[in-house]
Motif scaffolding. Structure first.
Motif, PDB file in Angstrom:
ATOM      1  N   VAL A 105       0.823  -1.210   0.000  1.00 54.33           N
ATOM      2  CA  VAL A 105       0.000   0.000   0.000  1.00 54.33           C
ATOM      3  C   VAL A 105       0.862   1.268   0.000  1.00 54.33           C
ATOM      4  O   VAL A 105       0.327   2.381  -0.073  1.00 54.33           O
ATOM      5  CB  VAL A 105      -0.954   0.025   1.215  1.00 54.33           C
ATOM      6  CG1 VAL A 105      -1.853  -1.196   1.196  1.00 54.33           C
ATOM      7  CG2 VAL A 105      -0.171   0.092   2.527  1.00 54.33           C
ATOM      8  N   LEU A 106       2.179   1.101   0.101  1.00 52.86           N
ATOM      9  CA  LEU A 106       3.056   2.276   0.187  1.00 52.86           C
ATOM     10  C   LEU A 106       3.064   3.075  -1.110  1.00 52.86           C
ATOM     11  O   LEU A 106       3.026   4.303  -1.089  1.00 52.86           O
ATOM     12  CB  LEU A 106       4.482   1.841   0.549  1.00 52.86           C
ATOM     13  CG  LEU A 106       4.667   1.194   1.928  1.00 52.86           C
ATOM     14  CD1 LEU A 106       6.117   0.771   2.112  1.00 52.86           C
ATOM     15  CD2 LEU A 106       4.251   2.170   3.034  1.00 52.86           C
ATOM     16  N   ALA A 107       3.142   2.370  -2.221  1.00 52.20           N
ATOM     17  CA  ALA A 107       3.197   3.037  -3.525  1.00 52.20           C
ATOM     18  C   ALA A 107       2.857   2.019  -4.604  1.00 52.20           C
ATOM     19  O   ALA A 107       2.914   0.805  -4.365  1.00 52.20           O
ATOM     20  CB  ALA A 107       4.583   3.647  -3.766  1.00 52.20           C
ATOM     21  N   LYS A 108       2.537   2.501  -5.771  1.00 50.19           N
ATOM     22  CA  LYS A 108       2.172   1.619  -6.876  1.00 50.19           C
ATOM     23  C   LYS A 108       3.301   0.673  -7.224  1.00 50.19           C
ATOM     24  O   LYS A 108       3.076  -0.496  -7.569  1.00 50.19           O
ATOM     25  CB  LYS A 108       1.793   2.473  -8.097  1.00 50.19           C
ATOM     26  CG  LYS A 108       1.280   1.659  -9.270  1.00 50.19           C
ATOM     27  CD  LYS A 108       0.859   2.571 -10.406  1.00 50.19           C
ATOM     28  CE  LYS A 108       0.340   1.763 -11.583  1.00 50.19           C
ATOM     29  NZ  LYS A 108      -0.074   2.645 -12.705  1.00 50.19           N
ATOM     30  N   ARG A 109       4.529   1.146  -7.103  1.00 49.04           N
ATOM     31  CA  ARG A 109       5.685   0.330  -7.450  1.00 49.04           C
ATOM     32  C   ARG A 109       5.845  -0.866  -6.508  1.00 49.04           C
ATOM     33  O   ARG A 109       6.327  -1.934  -6.891  1.00 49.04           O
ATOM     34  CB  ARG A 109       6.956   1.191  -7.397  1.00 49.04           C
ATOM     35  CG  ARG A 109       8.212   0.388  -7.762  1.00 49.04           C
ATOM     36  CD  ARG A 109       9.454   0.993  -7.178  1.00 49.04           C
ATOM     37  NE  ARG A 109      10.568   0.067  -7.268  1.00 49.04           N
ATOM     38  CZ  ARG A 109      11.749   0.301  -6.762  1.00 49.04           C
ATOM     39  NH1 ARG A 109      11.978   1.429  -6.141  1.00 49.04           N
ATOM     40  NH2 ARG A 109      12.713  -0.601  -6.862  1.00 49.04           N
ATOM     41  N   TRP A 110       5.428  -0.740  -5.245  1.00 46.48           N
ATOM     42  CA  TRP A 110       5.611  -1.785  -4.253  1.00 46.48           C
ATOM     43  C   TRP A 110       4.596  -2.917  -4.405  1.00 46.48           C
ATOM     44  O   TRP A 110       4.815  -4.035  -3.923  1.00 46.48           O
ATOM     45  CB  TRP A 110       5.477  -1.204  -2.839  1.00 46.48           C
ATOM     46  CG  TRP A 110       6.653  -0.364  -2.425  1.00 46.48           C
ATOM     47  CD1 TRP A 110       6.940   0.896  -2.853  1.00 46.48           C
ATOM     48  CD2 TRP A 110       7.695  -0.735  -1.520  1.00 46.48           C
ATOM     49  NE1 TRP A 110       8.084   1.358  -2.268  1.00 46.48           N
ATOM     50  CE2 TRP A 110       8.576   0.367  -1.430  1.00 46.48           C
ATOM     51  CE3 TRP A 110       7.959  -1.857  -0.766  1.00 46.48           C
ATOM     52  CZ2 TRP A 110       9.704   0.358  -0.625  1.00 46.48           C
ATOM     53  CZ3 TRP A 110       9.084  -1.872   0.046  1.00 46.48           C
ATOM     54  CH2 TRP A 110       9.949  -0.778   0.106  1.00 46.48           C
ATOM     55  N   LYS A 111       3.475  -2.639  -5.059  1.00 50.58           N
ATOM     56  CA  LYS A 111       2.369  -3.592  -5.095  1.00 50.58           C
ATOM     57  C   LYS A 111       2.747  -4.960  -5.651  1.00 50.58           C
ATOM     58  O   LYS A 111       2.357  -5.990  -5.075  1.00 50.58           O
ATOM     59  CB  LYS A 111       1.205  -2.995  -5.898  1.00 50.58           C
ATOM     60  CG  LYS A 111      -0.075  -3.794  -5.758  1.00 50.58           C
ATOM     61  CD  LYS A 111      -1.253  -3.048  -6.382  1.00 50.58           C
ATOM     62  CE  LYS A 111      -2.547  -3.818  -6.147  1.00 50.58           C
ATOM     63  NZ  LYS A 111      -3.713  -3.102  -6.717  1.00 50.58           N
ATOM     64  N   PRO A 112       3.501  -5.065  -6.755  1.00 48.92           N
ATOM     65  CA  PRO A 112       3.787  -6.398  -7.310  1.00 48.92           C
ATOM     66  C   PRO A 112       4.960  -7.120  -6.646  1.00 48.92           C
ATOM     67  O   PRO A 112       5.211  -8.290  -6.943  1.00 48.92           O
ATOM     68  CB  PRO A 112       4.104  -6.095  -8.773  1.00 48.92           C
ATOM     69  CG  PRO A 112       4.700  -4.729  -8.735  1.00 48.92           C
ATOM     70  CD  PRO A 112       3.979  -3.992  -7.646  1.00 48.92           C
ATOM     71  N   LEU A 113       5.681  -6.450  -5.755  1.00 47.09           N
ATOM     72  CA  LEU A 113       6.923  -7.034  -5.233  1.00 47.09           C
ATOM     73  C   LEU A 113       6.702  -8.264  -4.361  1.00 47.09           C
ATOM     74  O   LEU A 113       7.569  -9.141  -4.293  1.00 47.09           O
ATOM     75  CB  LEU A 113       7.706  -5.972  -4.445  1.00 47.09           C
ATOM     76  CG  LEU A 113       8.195  -4.755  -5.248  1.00 47.09           C
ATOM     77  CD1 LEU A 113       9.049  -3.852  -4.377  1.00 47.09           C
ATOM     78  CD2 LEU A 113       8.981  -5.203  -6.479  1.00 47.09           C
ATOM     79  N   LEU A 114       5.569  -8.363  -3.686  1.00 47.60           N
ATOM     80  CA  LEU A 114       5.308  -9.512  -2.826  1.00 47.60           C
ATOM     81  C   LEU A 114       5.360 -10.827  -3.609  1.00 47.60           C
ATOM     82  O   LEU A 114       5.713 -11.871  -3.054  1.00 47.60           O
ATOM     83  CB  LEU A 114       3.943  -9.358  -2.153  1.00 47.60           C
ATOM     84  CG  LEU A 114       3.539 -10.470  -1.178  1.00 47.60           C
ATOM     85  CD1 LEU A 114       4.511 -10.523   0.000  1.00 47.60           C
ATOM     86  CD2 LEU A 114       2.116 -10.267  -0.683  1.00 47.60           C
ATOM     87  N   ALA A 115       5.033 -10.760  -4.883  1.00 44.88           N
ATOM     88  CA  ALA A 115       5.017 -11.967  -5.715  1.00 44.88           C
ATOM     89  C   ALA A 115       6.402 -12.544  -5.919  1.00 44.88           C
ATOM     90  O   ALA A 115       6.538 -13.711  -6.328  1.00 44.88           O
ATOM     91  CB  ALA A 115       4.375 -11.654  -7.071  1.00 44.88           C
ATOM     92  N   PHE A 116       7.441 -11.767  -5.628  1.00 43.02           N
ATOM     93  CA  PHE A 116       8.815 -12.207  -5.889  1.00 43.02           C
ATOM     94  C   PHE A 116       9.632 -12.431  -4.614  1.00 43.02           C
ATOM     95  O   PHE A 116      10.820 -12.702  -4.688  1.00 43.02           O
ATOM     96  CB  PHE A 116       9.521 -11.177  -6.781  1.00 43.02           C
ATOM     97  CG  PHE A 116       8.842 -10.959  -8.095  1.00 43.02           C
ATOM     98  CD1 PHE A 116       9.083 -11.791  -9.170  1.00 43.02           C
ATOM     99  CD2 PHE A 116       7.931  -9.916  -8.255  1.00 43.02           C
ATOM    100  CE1 PHE A 116       8.444 -11.586 -10.387  1.00 43.02           C
ATOM    101  CE2 PHE A 116       7.295  -9.703  -9.458  1.00 43.02           C
ATOM    102  CZ  PHE A 116       7.543 -10.546 -10.536  1.00 43.02           C
TER     103      PHE A 116
END
Length: 499
Positions: A41-52
């Motif tokens: 929820v911090l920024a749009k860029r952070w949203k997909p990172l959990l998948a990796f």
């Protein structure tokens, strides 16, 4: 996952956002997965990172924080398990290799649902699986013993496997077992046939650490029970907790062993022979821990204790309910022993205390009167032990086990015994034991007492008594007492040094 160019930011800027995605995912892998997910929820860029993120660590105590009291049969557990499902589904789309999958559940969960996650993480080449489920939605008096997925026994990537389920698991594999990279296997509360245990351990060619706890034999369809005979040349550490049916094993490369055997009421001659076979299989061990229950088991086969030629360090847990009659033959079977550790220094007087090598204590009867004719403990006078450590010195023993449950002492051999804790003060009795060791053990170089007390004045009182103790056999022995705040040592009967 796309790489990011290095971004130069000011001193007060967001430095973390300027890091490459791979490095941020590496940082997130050290966080509980719930907290890592909250960064989306911090920024749009952070949203997909959990998948990796390569390491997944699910803990329901963190997920339900702040902890709320819930009914045992509520559906709140489903939200936690659905969260795990959603993360696994998200990562499955990226096919990112998974290193670690840890799940710890202290609240009510569906154990069969947890087992469904195993094949999913195996597909991604997981290296480390750790499932600790302490409460189950389907818990009842007769545990369910869900079967572990068969694919877990043919993993080419698994390095560490730890399974602890409240309801137990059943291990049964129709095909072969091949775990070529598995180095750590920890199974707690599981049911298995003897032939299957042989097959399982025989398929772990790189195993270095083995923990078998609360093992139960499954009903076998075989006409005769298969004898358990296991050889693992690579094994270095063994933790074995068992109350019956001890095994014949061969662990020649073993470095460290922890035995917690429990005597059964109907223990017969065959059991005594099997205990000896188990000890023979670990006789090359260098570090050995024996629980108080194990001492009781060994007391029934004192004449069958094998020689531990390579044993350097021996730790013994004591309670006021188990005598020391197995210790003399055990010490005589350890010719290379250098360090002897007592976890607690509780002693129970028995009839064997009056025998020449029936105990380690300085014999006194139940009323504290010294025996006129002293018996020289040859197991001590011939000992080559250089370091003696007393853990939990001054501990007042309570009738509770490690889980806080009342201890049943009916299985212990009473022998008209009276605990030394009932004769006098705990500390005074334990100081007498230390005094006896100093008088008897000829090559002692150091005695260390770990005093579990917050009061410095108690430590000082004990220290003053210790520095006055004569070193008859160990003239140059250094006696040290250590607490949370103090560490005091004395190298002679006249002088002490504050460290």
């Amino acid at each position: 996952m796309k790489s990011r160019k290095k971004v130069v930011v000011g001193v007060s800027g967001d430095r973390i956002s300027g890091l490459p995605d791979a490095l941020i995912c590496h940082i997130l892998s050290f966080l509980p997965t719930k907290e890592a997910a909250s960064t989306t929820v911090l920024a749009k860029r952070w949203k997909p990172l959990l998948a990796f993120v390569p390491n997944l660590n699910f803990d329901d105590s963190i997920y339900f924080h702040p902890r709320a009291r819930r009914n045992k049969y509520s559906k709140s557990y489903e939200s936690f398990m659905s969260f795990v499902d959603s993360v696994l589904a998200l990562q499955a789309k990226t096919k990112t290799p998974l290193k670690r999958f840890h799940v710890k559940c202290e609240d009510v969960v569906d154990q069969s649902w947890v087992l469904e996650w195993i094949p999913k993480v195996l597909k991604r080449g997981v290296l480390d699986i750790d499932l600790h489920i302490t409460s189950s939605r389907n818990y009842c008096e007769n545990s369910s013993f869900y079967s572990l997925p068969s694919k877990i026994f043919v993993s080419k990537t698994l390095v560490r496997l730890k399974i602890q389920f409240q309801d137990g698991v059943h291990i049964d594999v129709e095909g072969g077992v091949s775990l070529p990279k598995l180095k750590t296997l920890h199974l707690d509360y599981f049911k298995i046939e003897t032939s299957m245990l042989n097959k399982l351990l025989s398929g772990c060619h790189a195993l270095e650490e083995l923990v078998l706890a609360n093992l139960m034999w499954a009903d076998s369809s075989e006409d005769e029970a298969c004898h358990v005979s296991v050889s693992i040349p690579t094994l270095k550490r063994l933790n074995f907790f068992r109350s019956e049916d001890f095994y014949e094993v061969s662990f020649d490369s073993l470095v460290e062993a922890n035995l917690r055997l429990r005597k059964t009421p109907d223990q017969d001659e065959t059991d005594k022979v099997n205990v000896t076979k188990l000890l023979m299989g670990i006789h090359n061990v260098k570090i050995l821990y024996l629980s108080d229950d194990t001492l009781e088991v060994l007391s029934c086969c004192r004449e069958r204790i094998p020689v531990f030629d390579n044993l350097l360090e021996l730790t013994i847990k004591t309670t006021p309910y188990v005598g020391w009659k197995s210790l003399p033959p055990l010490l005589k079977s350890c010719p290379s022993l250098e360090t002897l550790v007592f976890e607690g220094l509780h002693h129970k007087y028995t009839k064997r205390c009056g025998d020449k090598d029936g105990c380690l204590c300085k014999y006194e009867n139940h009323w504290g009167t010294k025996k006129k004719k002293k018996n020289v403990r040859t197991c001590l006078s011939s000992s080559l032990v250089k370091v003696l450590k007393i853990l939990k010195f001054g501990e007042t023993f309570e009738d509770e086990n490690e889980d806080g449950l009342d201890v049943d002492h009916d299985d212990y051999d009473d022998e008209d015994a009276v605990s030394c804790d009932e004769v006098g003060g705990v500390v005074e009795e334990q100081i007498e034991h230390v005094k006896h060791f100093l008088k008897t053990m000829p090559v002692l170089k150091q005695v260390i007492l770990y005093y579990n007390t917050p009061k410095d004045e108690d430590v000082m009182k004990v220290f003053k008594k210790l520095e006055k103790l004569p070193r008859v056999a160990s003239a140059n022995c250094n006696v040290q007492i250590t607490s949370k705040n103090l560490s005091l040592s004395s190298t002679s009967t006249k002088r002490g040094t504050l460290l």
